[in-house]
Design a protein around this motif. Sequence first.
Motif, short mmCIF file in Angstrom:
data_model
loop_
_atom_site.label_atom_id
_atom_site.label_comp_id
_atom_site.label_asym_id
_atom_site.label_seq_id
_atom_site.Cartn_x
_atom_site.Cartn_y
_atom_site.Cartn_z
N ALA A 97 0.82 -1.21 0.00
CA ALA A 97 0.00 0.00 0.00
C ALA A 97 0.85 1.26 0.00
O ALA A 97 0.54 2.24 -0.69
CB ALA A 97 -0.93 -0.01 1.21
N ILE A 137 -8.55 4.86 7.36
CA ILE A 137 -8.38 3.60 6.62
C ILE A 137 -7.57 2.63 7.48
O ILE A 137 -6.47 2.95 7.91
CB ILE A 137 -7.67 3.83 5.27
CG1 ILE A 137 -8.51 4.75 4.38
CG2 ILE A 137 -7.40 2.51 4.57
CD1 ILE A 137 -7.79 5.20 3.13
N GLU A 138 -8.14 1.45 7.71
CA GLU A 138 -7.47 0.45 8.53
C GLU A 138 -7.01 -0.72 7.66
O GLU A 138 -7.80 -1.36 6.99
CB GLU A 138 -8.42 -0.05 9.62
CG GLU A 138 -8.85 1.04 10.61
CD GLU A 138 -9.78 0.51 11.67
OE1 GLU A 138 -10.06 -0.72 11.65
OE2 GLU A 138 -10.24 1.30 12.51
N LEU A 139 -5.70 -0.95 7.68
CA LEU A 139 -5.11 -2.08 6.97
C LEU A 139 -4.36 -2.94 7.98
O LEU A 139 -3.56 -2.42 8.76
CB LEU A 139 -4.15 -1.60 5.88
CG LEU A 139 -4.73 -0.70 4.78
CD1 LEU A 139 -3.61 -0.23 3.85
CD2 LEU A 139 -5.79 -1.45 3.98
N LEU A 149 -5.35 -7.68 -0.65
CA LEU A 149 -6.35 -6.90 0.06
C LEU A 149 -7.75 -7.14 -0.51
O LEU A 149 -7.90 -7.57 -1.66
CB LEU A 149 -6.02 -5.41 -0.02
CG LEU A 149 -4.65 -4.97 0.51
CD1 LEU A 149 -4.47 -3.47 0.34
CD2 LEU A 149 -4.46 -5.37 1.96
N SER A 150 -8.76 -6.83 0.28
CA SER A 150 -10.14 -6.94 -0.20
C SER A 150 -10.41 -5.84 -1.22
O SER A 150 -9.66 -4.87 -1.33
CB SER A 150 -11.12 -6.81 0.97
OG SER A 150 -11.09 -5.49 1.48
N GLN A 153 -10.66 -2.49 0.46
CA GLN A 153 -9.36 -1.98 0.89
C GLN A 153 -8.55 -1.46 -0.29
O GLN A 153 -7.88 -0.42 -0.19
CB GLN A 153 -8.59 -3.08 1.62
CG GLN A 153 -9.16 -3.42 2.99
CD GLN A 153 -8.47 -4.60 3.63
OE1 GLN A 153 -8.05 -5.54 2.95
NE2 GLN A 153 -8.35 -4.58 4.94
N ARG A 154 -8.62 -2.16 -1.41
CA ARG A 154 -7.91 -1.68 -2.61
C ARG A 154 -8.48 -0.35 -3.06
O ARG A 154 -7.73 0.56 -3.45
CB ARG A 154 -7.99 -2.72 -3.73
CG ARG A 154 -7.16 -3.97 -3.48
CD ARG A 154 -6.98 -4.78 -4.74
NE ARG A 154 -8.24 -5.30 -5.26
CZ ARG A 154 -8.77 -6.47 -4.91
NH1 ARG A 154 -8.14 -7.23 -4.02
NH2 ARG A 154 -9.90 -6.88 -5.45
N SER A 156 -9.87 1.83 -1.15
CA SER A 156 -9.43 2.82 -0.17
C SER A 156 -8.00 3.27 -0.43
O SER A 156 -7.67 4.45 -0.28
CB SER A 156 -9.55 2.25 1.25
OG SER A 156 -10.91 1.99 1.58
N GLN A 183 -18.58 -2.85 2.38
CA GLN A 183 -17.46 -2.14 1.76
C GLN A 183 -17.91 -0.86 1.09
O GLN A 183 -17.22 0.16 1.13
CB GLN A 183 -16.76 -3.06 0.75
CG GLN A 183 -16.05 -4.24 1.39
CD GLN A 183 -15.45 -5.18 0.36
OE1 GLN A 183 -15.98 -5.34 -0.74
NE2 GLN A 183 -14.35 -5.82 0.71
N ARG A 186 -18.26 1.85 3.67
CA ARG A 186 -16.97 2.39 4.10
C ARG A 186 -16.40 3.36 3.07
O ARG A 186 -15.81 4.39 3.43
CB ARG A 186 -16.00 1.25 4.36
CG ARG A 186 -16.33 0.45 5.62
CD ARG A 186 -15.43 -0.75 5.79
NE ARG A 186 -15.71 -1.45 7.04
CZ ARG A 186 -15.20 -2.63 7.36
NH1 ARG A 186 -14.39 -3.25 6.50
NH2 ARG A 186 -15.50 -3.20 8.51
#
Length: 269
Positions: A97, A137-139, A149-150, A153-154, A156, A183, A186
């Motif tokens: 990321a 954003i939480e990774l 990543l989901s 998440q990608r 984000s 998702q 979010r």
Amino acid sequence: MSHPLLEARRLVKTYGQVHALSGADFAVHPGEVVALVGDNGAGKSTLVKTLVGAIAPDGGEILLDGKPTSFGGPRDAQALGIETVYQDLALAADLDAAANLFLGREQLHGGLLGLLGVLDKRAMRARAVEAFGELGIELRDIGAPVATLSGGQRQSVAIARSVAWASRIVFMDEPTAALGVLQRGRVLDLIRRVRDRGVSVVLISHNMPEVLSVADRVEVLRLGRRVARFAAAETSLEELVAAMTGALDTQLDAQLDAQDDAQDEGDPR
């Protein structure tokens, strides 16, 4: 309402016999989320590409801070604080990321190491952690390849990359497409966070309920031109669909023409 930050006036773009834009207008104001909606073939993608410097219009003008401007390419728009989150995200799947956040803008070490082209990965990672934290954003593992990543998440990471470099406007093309309900929620919260940071957001979407939930205003394109403008809090799904399909064209065209004429008469240029 404040004067537009970025504005398109009567933009024209043709591809042979196809009129992608036929005098299209558009405006985004400081610190707002404005949705750009329209059916397939309405000209949304072409309009956005002209506003971010990907293509040049054949006619009309683009104004930034009320002054005519033109972009020789996307880098010109980026230099002025305008970024884009494309539908395909344009992420490097094998990089983590932090590396994606700095893709094309990598930081080098100082001194001799910098002259040798050695990346300052520690500094980039620290800045990435800060950027993700500012946007909530939480990774789990910022060092993991984005391919692991989901989808949310990608998305984000792609949004954070644009926001990290945007000082004025972020264009987002279908940011919730192919995401699950949780998702999507979010990502919509993330859009609100971006607006609250003072960066304007242009949201291109086919999802009308999402548009009404997150946008401050909605502008509707049909057949290459703007046919309606709405305050999101004062319109409905039915009214948006009617504008997109042409049911409201006659009434709204007259209103928009009158507004545009009044705007032109008051323009000191």
